[in-house]
Design a protein around this motif. Structure first.
Motif, PDB file in Angstrom:
ATOM      1  N   GLY A 170       0.847  -1.203   0.000  1.00 21.15           N
ATOM      2  CA  GLY A 170       0.000   0.000   0.000  1.00 21.15           C
ATOM      3  C   GLY A 170       0.872   1.239   0.000  1.00 21.15           C
ATOM      4  N   ARG A 171       0.774   2.035   1.059  1.00 16.61           N
ATOM      5  CA  ARG A 171       1.592   3.252   1.164  1.00 16.61           C
ATOM      6  C   ARG A 171       2.817   3.047   2.052  1.00 16.61           C
ATOM      7  N   THR A 172       2.974   1.847   2.567  1.00 18.04           N
ATOM      8  CA  THR A 172       4.104   1.550   3.449  1.00 18.04           C
ATOM      9  C   THR A 172       5.235   0.921   2.643  1.00 18.04           C
ATOM     10  N   HIS A 173       6.418   1.470   2.825  1.00 14.06           N
ATOM     11  CA  HIS A 173       7.612   0.966   2.146  1.00 14.06           C
ATOM     12  C   HIS A 173       8.522   0.340   3.202  1.00 14.06           C
TER      13      HIS A 173
END
Length: 171
Positions: A64-67
């Motif tokens: 998602g938006r987590t790296h």
């Protein structure tokens, strides 16, 4: 020196990036967690991560938006190999690797059962292995016979802890 090695050494030229690699070697983290732990801003952490990625020292997985980041230790080892000296030697066909090594290094050998084991190279005690043209060999150094031009990489195994276990036995 290769372009990758240059990028690796450039990336390792920062205390912040070295600390990032140390943290990532303990556990995978996301950029904001790295920033918080190092007490730097997320944009500054992201800039350092881009340099580490350019040197292929970290791998990024996106959820998602987590790296989430983890280290790529192979390229550190590749860069360190550039410091190994290269020695050329000419030997007769049928010479053993043990005899070839004796021609370029001070080696200390100890008898273990029916075979000789190298326990020291140029005064450095330790366990040694070798690769022939990039492949590990199962043969002992006295059974490795050199019949053609060959590249040998003589490697000292360093005691690196991969995992620590703190085991408590129930009483």
């Amino acid at each position: 020196m290769s372009q990758l090695e240059n990028k690796v050494f450039n990336a390792l030229g920062s205390d912040t990036r070295i600390r990032m690699l140390e943290l990532l070697s303990e556990e995978e983290m996301h950029i904001s967690e790295l920033a918080r732990t190092l007490n730097i801003s997320v944009p500054v952490a992201a800039k350092h991560v881009k340099i580490l990625e350019a040197a292929d020292l970290v791998e990024r997985r996106i959820f998602g938006r987590t790296h989430v980041l983890k280290p790529n230790k192979d390229n550190i080892y590749i860069a360190m190999n550039s410091f190994a000296p290269t020695k050329s030697i000419e030997v007769e066909k049928g010479t053993t690797l043990l005899d070839a090594l004796r021609g370029v290094a001070a080696i200390k050998v100890k008898k273990k059962g029916d075979r000789e084991v190298i326990i020291s190279t140029d005064g450095e005690e330790g366990l040694y292995v070798y690769e022939i043209n990039g492949d590990f060999s199962e043969k002992s150094v006295q059974n490795c016979v050199l019949d053609e031009d060959t590249t040998i990489e003589w490697k000292k195994l360093e005691p690196v802890t991969k995992l620590k276990l703190d085991i408590h036995v129930k009483k």
